[in-house]
Motif scaffolding. Structure first.
Motif, PDB file in Angstrom:
ATOM      1  N   LYS C  75       0.843  -1.201   0.000  1.00  0.00           N
ATOM      2  CA  LYS C  75       0.000   0.000   0.000  1.00  0.00           C
ATOM      3  C   LYS C  75       0.872   1.242   0.000  1.00  0.00           C
ATOM      4  N   PRO C  76       0.315   2.353  -0.547  1.00  0.00           N
ATOM      5  CA  PRO C  76       1.072   3.608  -0.445  1.00  0.00           C
ATOM      6  C   PRO C  76       1.214   4.005   1.026  1.00  0.00           C
ATOM      7  N   LEU C  77       2.340   4.595   1.367  1.00  0.00           N
ATOM      8  CA  LEU C  77       2.582   4.969   2.761  1.00  0.00           C
ATOM      9  C   LEU C  77       2.195   6.427   2.986  1.00  0.00           C
ATOM     10  N   PRO C  78       1.643   6.749   4.175  1.00  0.00           N
ATOM     11  CA  PRO C  78       1.297   8.139   4.472  1.00  0.00           C
ATOM     12  C   PRO C  78       2.541   8.995   4.697  1.00  0.00           C
ATOM     13  N   LEU C  79       2.491  10.199   4.236  1.00  0.00           N
ATOM     14  CA  LEU C  79       3.625  11.125   4.372  1.00  0.00           C
ATOM     15  C   LEU C  79       3.448  12.032   5.585  1.00  0.00           C
ATOM     16  N   PHE C  80       4.573  12.344   6.222  1.00  0.00           N
ATOM     17  CA  PHE C  80       4.539  13.236   7.386  1.00  0.00           C
ATOM     18  C   PHE C  80       5.607  14.299   7.245  1.00  0.00           C
ATOM     19  N   GLU C  81       5.311  15.427   7.859  1.00  0.00           N
ATOM     20  CA  GLU C  81       6.319  16.482   7.923  1.00  0.00           C
ATOM     21  C   GLU C  81       7.038  16.296   9.252  1.00  0.00           C
ATOM     22  N   GLU C  88      16.133  20.237  11.305  1.00  0.00           N
ATOM     23  CA  GLU C  88      15.797  20.161   9.883  1.00  0.00           C
ATOM     24  C   GLU C  88      14.377  19.585   9.711  1.00  0.00           C
ATOM     25  N   THR C  89      13.647  20.074   8.709  1.00  0.00           N
ATOM     26  CA  THR C  89      12.304  19.563   8.439  1.00  0.00           C
ATOM     27  C   THR C  89      12.339  18.759   7.151  1.00  0.00           C
ATOM     28  N   ARG C  90      11.843  17.502   7.255  1.00  0.00           N
ATOM     29  CA  ARG C  90      11.838  16.672   6.055  1.00  0.00           C
ATOM     30  C   ARG C  90      10.481  16.004   5.888  1.00  0.00           C
ATOM     31  N   ILE C  91      10.179  15.661   4.647  1.00  0.00           N
ATOM     32  CA  ILE C  91       8.955  14.911   4.381  1.00  0.00           C
ATOM     33  C   ILE C  91       9.327  13.440   4.337  1.00  0.00           C
ATOM     34  N   ILE C 105      10.738   6.466   6.827  1.00  0.00           N
ATOM     35  CA  ILE C 105      11.747   6.287   5.782  1.00  0.00           C
ATOM     36  C   ILE C 105      11.618   7.398   4.759  1.00  0.00           C
ATOM     37  N   ASP C 106      12.720   7.663   4.139  1.00  0.00           N
ATOM     38  CA  ASP C 106      12.689   8.620   3.029  1.00  0.00           C
ATOM     39  C   ASP C 106      12.284   7.849   1.789  1.00  0.00           C
ATOM     40  N   PRO C 107      11.186   8.267   1.114  1.00  0.00           N
ATOM     41  CA  PRO C 107      10.723   7.505  -0.045  1.00  0.00           C
ATOM     42  C   PRO C 107      11.818   7.315  -1.094  1.00  0.00           C
ATOM     43  N   ALA C 108      12.753   8.241  -1.135  1.00  0.00           N
ATOM     44  CA  ALA C 108      13.832   8.111  -2.122  1.00  0.00           C
ATOM     45  C   ALA C 108      14.836   7.048  -1.714  1.00  0.00           C
ATOM     46  N   LYS C 109      15.050   6.904  -0.372  1.00  0.00           N
ATOM     47  CA  LYS C 109      16.014   5.897   0.111  1.00  0.00           C
ATOM     48  C   LYS C 109      15.317   4.994   1.108  1.00  0.00           C
ATOM     49  N   PRO C 110      14.498   4.030   0.589  1.00  0.00           N
ATOM     50  CA  PRO C 110      13.631   3.246   1.474  1.00  0.00           C
ATOM     51  C   PRO C 110      14.372   2.371   2.479  1.00  0.00           C
ATOM     52  N   ASP C 111      15.681   2.221   2.372  1.00  0.00           N
ATOM     53  CA  ASP C 111      16.373   1.303   3.268  1.00  0.00           C
ATOM     54  C   ASP C 111      16.716   1.949   4.599  1.00  0.00           C
ATOM     55  N   ILE C 114      14.421   5.971   9.960  1.00  0.00           N
ATOM     56  CA  ILE C 114      14.638   7.030  10.941  1.00  0.00           C
ATOM     57  C   ILE C 114      13.561   6.900  12.004  1.00  0.00           C
ATOM     58  N   LYS C 115      13.954   6.782  13.285  1.00  0.00           N
ATOM     59  CA  LYS C 115      12.962   6.683  14.355  1.00  0.00           C
ATOM     60  C   LYS C 115      12.617   8.085  14.851  1.00  0.00           C
ATOM     61  N   VAL C 116      11.321   8.352  14.928  1.00  0.00           N
ATOM     62  CA  VAL C 116      10.873   9.697  15.282  1.00  0.00           C
ATOM     63  C   VAL C 116       9.791   9.594  16.345  1.00  0.00           C
ATOM     64  N   ASN C 117       9.833  10.512  17.328  1.00  0.00           N
ATOM     65  CA  ASN C 117       8.748  10.604  18.292  1.00  0.00           C
ATOM     66  C   ASN C 117       7.530  11.175  17.561  1.00  0.00           C
ATOM     67  N   ILE C 118       6.329  10.614  17.807  1.00  0.00           N
ATOM     68  CA  ILE C 118       5.183  11.071  17.017  1.00  0.00           C
ATOM     69  C   ILE C 118       4.808  12.522  17.323  1.00  0.00           C
ATOM     70  N   ALA C 119       5.277  13.041  18.446  1.00  0.00           N
ATOM     71  CA  ALA C 119       4.983  14.448  18.750  1.00  0.00           C
ATOM     72  C   ALA C 119       5.752  15.376  17.820  1.00  0.00           C
ATOM     73  N   ASP C 120       6.806  14.869  17.209  1.00  0.00           N
ATOM     74  CA  ASP C 120       7.656  15.725  16.379  1.00  0.00           C
ATOM     75  C   ASP C 120       7.239  15.722  14.902  1.00  0.00           C
ATOM     76  N   ARG C 121       6.103  15.180  14.622  1.00  0.00           N
ATOM     77  CA  ARG C 121       5.730  15.133  13.210  1.00  0.00           C
ATOM     78  C   ARG C 121       4.271  15.560  13.023  1.00  0.00           C
ATOM     79  N   LYS C 122       3.963  16.013  11.829  1.00  0.00           N
ATOM     80  CA  LYS C 122       2.591  16.403  11.475  1.00  0.00           C
ATOM     81  C   LYS C 122       2.249  15.675  10.184  1.00  0.00           C
ATOM     82  N   PRO C 123       1.031  15.193  10.055  1.00  0.00           N
ATOM     83  CA  PRO C 123       0.694  14.548   8.789  1.00  0.00           C
ATOM     84  C   PRO C 123       0.761  15.570   7.652  1.00  0.00           C
TER      85      PRO C 123
END
Lengths: 337, 362, 350
Positions: C75-81, C88-91, C105-111, C114-123
């Motif tokens: 399935k397509p994966l949801p993107l987050f900011e 740094e801010t990344r999608i 994961i970065d869609p460009a480099k799926p391997d 990156i572990k992120v706290n969910i408070a640090d991201r926005k859909p």
């Protein structure tokens, strides 16, 4: 637009014309045999037949129903109980306290309805009056503003109920606005007082445009030169309102008040969709009581529902007679002046 | 074709007796005008002939056929209504075709008749318009056209010109007269305007309160009104009617005293009345002239002189207070308050008995 | 520009603003917000996904989550900011979420995970419309059926209303017959009897004639409306009787007079009655609720109420279907409002 409606009309009318032409021959024969009187009867028949079966007959049967008991549907299968249903509805130790009544639910509904009617009539009349007065001012684009207030009148009660249920829910728009001002969200429709208030507010929202329109028509019928004369006399605006506008608007105002009254007594659909009569019985009104006793509850009692509906009908007849009297007095007044 | 005979026609609406025994024979091709004040029953009578209302009593015959109980549709008559009653939602052509379609005439025949009628009435250019887009005069023509295409046994016209302005009325009147001359169909024409009646009619029927007062040609009506009502109704301005007393009876006339002891002798059959009887004498305003010598004259004081250019209408009063109206030719110099003498010819005097009937031999 | 403000801000006499001028504009503008606002809010909400509907505070506009197809995932994966520790801010796309930690994961480099706290991201999301709110109930649930039923009831009831009411009005306005006043009085009297007063006996009549659970059972009791007869009669009284007489002279039968002369001339009143009848029948609720107990016979109003009454209210479907229910009435409002307001002002009809 008009060209389109015309051509659409023509397409729709063609088969109707054909049909009408087809039955002309037998009807001409009928006319020759029965004369004008016979034709009058012929033209009246379809409407009066439907009317007789689905309005008059039920009206008569209703009285019979209200004097029978049991849960059977058809009249012959029901047992005669005389005035028992009425006695059950009307027996109360203290009419101010529904809990002392034999049928406490009915009296809860009566109390709710009475309170609703009083508050509704006052609030609706005031809001409609203010709206009409403002729409009658020298504002541009009046038909747009009139349309703004009239818009909800056409919406179905179910749509009205659902829109406001959606707005008044916990995550709804109202709570969001209050949240902006730092007020804690409330679950409006689960609070007895708020639910009742919402019922009144929502039905004003849905119908005020209709009554404002009637009042506006009355205001516009007041001759301009009366105001001009008052202005020449240097009359204060408030005095103009009390001495010219209000007296001349009285016939329309009375019609509006009685119409609001008649509708408020029968209040059902939008509130039913909005609150379902709840929380508890906070917004249970008489029509809903009739519906539930007659159709929805497990222990159906058509006789009881009939008796309740006749009592409500009696109230409505009185109100309608008042309305007709008011309308006639208004007419005579119009004739005299 | 087109003879209409009415025998003993009665009509009541509830307790109101509108027509009280009307007998009338209208010959084929005649233009008969019903005239009378409003409420006299003339329109009701027309509606009875049309078949739109049923008489309470009596017989209606068209060309010898009893049609008293025949529906309007089957009497073969056409009617022009006061309001024209053109169907507002149909074009002029459809208006004219409607009745013909109902009679199931073939399409070419319908078209031919409409073409003929619109040529005759010069409404060819209006055929595709609706009544709302026409002027009053044009509507009038269409209403007549709608009647003509039907080829009726007789035309019934109910005050057809009353909604037109004065000028148009005069020209339409002339056209109607010409139309009747060309079609030679029976026409029954109802009006309250006696000028219309006088100019159009072969015969005039004067009605009052549900009864026929007189039926005759226009000039006979004018020259020999049968009673006081007709005398006052026909002719404008109205005939001067003056009370008088018979003083002597001779073989060929009556001697009367009128107007404060004035004397006048009139033609009437002797023995018609006895001396001492009250009679009413009438003289038309047009028959009075300014007295030049020692002719018989009425002495009056002028109260108002209306100069109309071609003629002058003089309102005046005798010493005894009797009002006299005179229409004098030209522009005589007469001022209010002036005392003048109005001469008359005794042959122009109409005499009516106490019941209002014209005296025999007058 | 000043012309426009002059146009909008005309005041009652004089140069200064009177308090009533302020009040007028306050009332009109809050009128727009209060009257239109709820409906606009409804339409906006109807395009939101269930997750978004549950959000508080709600967003004004509907959004859809941005997604991205990534190799190795079905399935397509949801993107987050995502705001990283270095500021740094990344999608990034979310691969998995465990508790409060999300594996991105970065869609460009799926391997590279990156572990992120969910408070640090926005859909990450765009304005978008969840049209499936509309499509699904129409396809899977019975809403198409309800729609058909509603259309059938509305069209049939309106047609029969127009025919029977106009015939009765014709008889009552153009014929003198014994008992005419009696009939008028009877019709007048039943103006006082709303449906809610005869619910029970009408139900048994409907059952007795076999119309229970039939759309005709919904239609027939509503068509003999006294208001319709009254309105048409009043209008027909203004048609001159001479016109009827003219038609009679033109050999028209009484039936022809009715349908060739009187009916076309009554068209404006018929149009008003038709508009009202459409709105009335489309909006009817209580009576269909009683007569129709089989789901496939429900009208939109009944169906909608039933769905809204379920324990697990599926608001995203209900809001969308409410909008669908609203559409015909809004169309009537937009195009025919003038007729309706004129009709009400003239007759007090509703």
């Amino acid at each position: 637009m008009s060209a389109l409606t015309k051509s659409v009309g023509a397409v729709l009318a063609a088969p109707a014309m054909w049909l009408a032409a087809l039955i002309d021959k037998p009807l001409r024969a009928l006319q020759n045999r029965a004369g004008f009187g016979g034709m009058a009867a012929f033209f009246l028949f379809p409407n009066m037949a439907i009317f007789g079966v689905f309005v008059l007959l039920p009206l008569v049967v209703n009285f019979a129903y209200s004097m029978t008991g049991g849960s059977a549907l058809f009249l012959p299968d029901r047992s005669f109980v005389g005035g028992e249903q009425y006695a059950r509805l009307l027996t109360c130790e203290n009419y101010a306290n529904p809990r002392t009544c034999t049928d406490d639910l009915f009296w809860v509904a009566v109390h709710n309805t009475a309170l609703f009617v009083v508050l509704q009539v006052v609030a609706m009349t005031v809001v409609a009056m203010v709206t009409a007065l403002i729409l009658n001012r020298d504002i541009r684009a009046r038909s747009f503003w009139r349309a703004v207030f009239f818009f909800p009148v056409l919406l179905s009660p179910v749509v009205v109920g659902l829109i406001w249920r959606w707005i008044l829910q916990r995550e709804g728009l109202l709570n969001y606005f209050l949240y902006q001002f730092g007020i804690e969200p409330t679950v409006w429709l689960t609070d007895r007082t708020w639910a009742f208030t919402a019922a009144i507010g929502v039905s004003i929202w849905a119908h005020v445009g209709f009554y404002a329109l009637i009042l506006l028509a009355g205001l516009q019928a007041i001759p301009r030169d009366l105001y001009e004369a008052a202005e020449m006399d240097g009359t204060r605006p408030s005095r103009v309102f009390w001495r010219i506008t209000l007296p001349l608007l009285m016939p329309n105002l009375l019609v509006v008040i009685v119409l609001v009254l008649i509708r408020a007594v029968q209040i059902f659909d939008e509130v039913y969709v909005l609150t379902g009569g709840g929380p508890g019985t906070a917004t249970l009104f008489v029509t809903q009581y009739i519906y539930e006793v007659g159709f929805a509850s497990l222990l159906r009692n058509p006789g009881l529902a009939s008796a309740a509906s006749i009592l409500m009908g009696a109230v409505l007849v009185v109100l309608t007679l008042i309305q007709l009297g008011v309308a006639r007095r208004g007419e005579q007044k119009g004739k005299r002046s | 074709m087109g003879r209409i005979t009415l025998t003993g026609i009665e009509k009541s609406f509830g307790a109101v007796h509108v027509l009280k025994g009307i007998d009338l024979d209208i010959t084929a091709g005649e233009l008969v005008v019903f005239v009378g004040p409003s409420g006299c029953g003339k329109s009701t009578l027309l509606r009875l002939i049309a078949g739109l209302d049923q008489p309470t009593g009596g017989r209606i015959e068209i060309d010898g056929r009893d049609v008293t109980r025949v529906a309007a549709a089957d009497r073969g008559l056409a009617m022009v209504f006061q309001s024209y009653a053109l169907y507002p939602h149909m074009t002029v052509r459809q208006n004219m075709a409607f009745g013909l379609e109902n009679a199931h005439l073939p399409r070419p025949e319908i078209e031919a008749r409409i073409a003929e009628a619109s040529r005759m009435l010069e409404i060819g250019a209006l055929l595709e318009r609706r009544p709302g887009q026409l002027s009053g005069g044009q509507r009038q023509r269409v209403a007549i056209g709608r009647a003509i295409v039907r080829n009726p046994t007789a035309f019934l016209l109910d005050e057809p010109l009353s909604n037109l302005d004065a000028e148009l009325r005069v020209s339409m009147r002339a056209e109607l007269a010409a139309l009747h001359g060309r079609l030679k169909t029976t026409m029954i024409y109802v009006t309250h305007d006696q000028v219309e009646a006088m100019t159009l009619a072969n015969r005039i029927v004067v009605l009052r309160a549900g009864r026929i007062e007189q039926v005759d040609t226009p000039l006979n009506l004018y020259n020999r009104p049968a009673n006081l009502f007709v005398a006052g109704f026909i002719g404008a301005p109205s005939m001067n009617l003056i009370p008088a007393t018979v003083t002597g009876v001779a073989a060929d006339g009556l001697a009367c005293s009128w107007l404060d002891g004035g004397r006048v002798s009139i033609d009437a059959e002797g023995g018609a009345v006895l001396p001492g009887a009250s009679v009413t004498l009438g003289i038309r305003p047009q028959h009075l002239k300014l007295a030049r010598g020692h002719e018989a004259a009425i002495e009056v004081t002028v109260t108002l002189a209306e100069q109309l250019g071609a003629e002058t209408v003089v309102h005046a009063q005798t010493k005894g207070g009797q009002r006299i109206l005179a229409v004098l030719p030209g522009q005589p110099a007469i001022a209010r308050g002036e005392e003048i003498a109005l001469a008359y010819d005794a042959a122009d005097i109409h005499a009516f008995d106490a019941e209002g009937k014209r005296l025999r031999g007058n | 520009m000043s012309r426009v403000s002059d146009f909008l801000l005309r005041r009652r006499g004089g140069d200064r603003w009177h308090w009533t001028d302020y009040f007028t504009w306050f009332w009109l503008i809050s009128g727009v917000i209060v009257m239109f606002g709820p409906a606009v809010w409804l339409v906006g909400s109807s395009f939101k996904s269930p997750a978004q509907l549950a959000e508080f505070p709600p967003t004004i506009l509907p959004y859809v989550a941005r997604t991205v197809p990534v190799e190795g995932f079905d399935k397509p994966l949801p993107l987050f900011e995502v705001t990283l520790e270095n500021g740094e801010t990344r999608i990034l796309a979310e691969k998995r979420r465990i508790g409060i930690v999300a594996q991105m994961i970065d869609p460009a480099k799926p391997d590279e995970v990156i572990k992120v706290n969910i408070a640090d991201r926005k859909p990450a999301r765009d304005i978008g419309f969840a049209t499936e709110n509309y499509v699904e109930p129409l396809q899977k649930n019975d809403f198409v059926l309800y729609l058909q039923n509603s259309v059938f009831v509305t069209v049939m009831a309106t047609l029969i209303t127009l025919i029977t009411n106009s015939m009765a009005a014709f008889a009552l306005s153009k014929y003198q017959f014994r008992g005419r006043n009696m009939v008028m009085l009877l019709i007048l009297a039943t103006l006082m009897v709303p449906l809610s007063v005869i619910l029970v006996p009408l139900y048994s009549v409907i059952n007795a004639v076999g119309l229970f659970n039939s759309l005709w059972g919904v239609i027939l009791p509503t068509v003999a409306t006294p208001t319709g007869v009254f309105m048409l009669r009043q209008y027909m009284l203004t048609i001159p009787d001479e016109l009827l007489d003219a038609a009679r002279m033109d050999r028209a039968s009484e039936w022809q007079i009715y349908w060739r002369i009187v009916l076309p001339l009554t068209a404006p009143a018929l149009a008003v009655l038709a508009i009202f009848s459409v709105v009335w029948r489309w909006n009817d609720f209580l009576w269909p609720l009683i007569v129709l107990s089989r789901k496939e016979l429900y009208t939109l109003q009944v169906g909608l109420n039933t769905y809204a009454g379920e324990l697990n209210v599926q608001w995203h479907f209900i809001l969308a279907m409410t909008v669908v229910t609203m559409i015909p009435v809004v169309l009537v409002f937009v195009f025919l409002q003038r007729f309706i307001t004129a009709g009400i002002a003239g007759t007090g009809l509703k």
